[in-house]
Write a protein that holds these residues in place. Structure first.
Motif, PDB file in Angstrom:
ATOM      1  N   GLY A  44      72.513  -7.488 -50.975  1.00 38.86           N
ATOM      2  CA  GLY A  44      71.699  -6.679 -52.004  1.00 38.86           C
ATOM      3  C   GLY A  44      72.008  -5.328 -52.034  1.00 38.86           C
ATOM      4  N   SER A  45      71.903  -4.627 -51.096  1.00 34.44           N
ATOM      5  CA  SER A  45      72.371  -3.106 -51.298  1.00 34.44           C
ATOM      6  C   SER A  45      73.619  -2.915 -51.467  1.00 34.44           C
ATOM      7  CB  SER A  45      71.952  -2.457 -49.640  1.00 34.44           C
ATOM      8  OG  SER A  45      72.987  -2.882 -48.885  1.00 34.44           O
ATOM      9  N   ALA A 103      67.418 -13.230 -44.071  1.00 32.60           N
ATOM     10  CA  ALA A 103      66.888 -12.243 -44.840  1.00 32.60           C
ATOM     11  C   ALA A 103      67.633 -10.884 -44.740  1.00 32.60           C
ATOM     12  CB  ALA A 103      65.164 -12.097 -44.499  1.00 32.60           C
ATOM     13  N   GLU A 104      67.967 -10.755 -43.543  1.00 35.90           N
ATOM     14  CA  GLU A 104      68.652  -9.544 -43.257  1.00 35.90           C
ATOM     15  C   GLU A 104      70.019  -9.334 -43.865  1.00 35.90           C
ATOM     16  OE1 GLU A 104      70.521  -7.180 -39.188  1.00 35.90           O
ATOM     17  OE2 GLU A 104      69.002  -8.560 -39.158  1.00 35.90           O
ATOM     18  N   LYS A 133      69.563  -8.834 -47.675  1.00 32.63           N
ATOM     19  CA  LYS A 133      69.005  -7.276 -47.750  1.00 32.63           C
ATOM     20  C   LYS A 133      70.437  -6.506 -47.899  1.00 32.63           C
ATOM     21  CE  LYS A 133      67.102  -4.092 -44.918  1.00 32.63           C
ATOM     22  NZ  LYS A 133      66.440  -3.597 -43.910  1.00 32.63           N
ATOM     23  N   GLU A 134      71.211  -6.959 -46.880  1.00 31.90           N
ATOM     24  CA  GLU A 134      72.487  -6.026 -46.746  1.00 31.90           C
ATOM     25  C   GLU A 134      73.288  -6.389 -48.051  1.00 31.90           C
ATOM     26  OE1 GLU A 134      76.426  -6.274 -43.907  1.00 31.90           O
ATOM     27  OE2 GLU A 134      74.457  -6.486 -43.022  1.00 31.90           O
TER      28      GLU A 134
END
Length: 130
Positions: free
Chosen positions: A100-101, A93-94, A97-98
């Motif tokens: 995706g940013s 998930a982390e 998220k990274e």
């Protein structure tokens, strides 16, 4: 005298057509470039290694970054597969998220560039119409 010069140039041009001069020159140029290139400097560049290491460590993520860290993490959760799956889920998930940013930032820059290009194209077309 003209005849001698004409025959000499004809002989030289026919000789150049028969011999593979272009191929020979290409081989010579490639050989010279390979012999004069020093690749040993790139292998010993400690500064590059340190910069890459800093880039990797600059990331604030709590997930493992190296193979050693992954192996250590796996040994810590070796006896409990549920805990291991939970950790993998959190780390994934982390990472997403990274990723995706970074993807969003790249998409914004691309959209901005496309918008600027379209505006410039519109200006160019309006100049041509006038």
């Amino acid at each position: 005298m003209k005849n001698l010069i004409f025959r000499t140039t004809t002989y030289i041009s026919s000789l150049l057509k028969v011999l593979p001069v272009k191929r020979f020159l290409a081989i010579v140029l490639v050989g010279l470039s390979l012999l004069t290139t020093n690749t040993a400097l790139a292998d010993n560049n400690i500064g590059l290694k340190e910069r890459v290491r800093e880039q990797v460590e600059q990331n604030d993520a709590q997930r493992p970054k190296t193979v050693g860290e992954w192996n250590k993490d796996a040994r810590e959760t070796e006896g409990s597969p549920g805990k291991r799956i939970q950790k993998i889920g959190q780390q994934s998930a982390e990472a997403l998220k990274e990723f995706g940013s970074g993807y969003v930032e790249g998409a914004k820059e691309t959209a901005s560039d496309i918008g600027n290009g379209a505006a410039q194209a519109g200006k160019d077309v309006s100049k041509q119409v006038r």
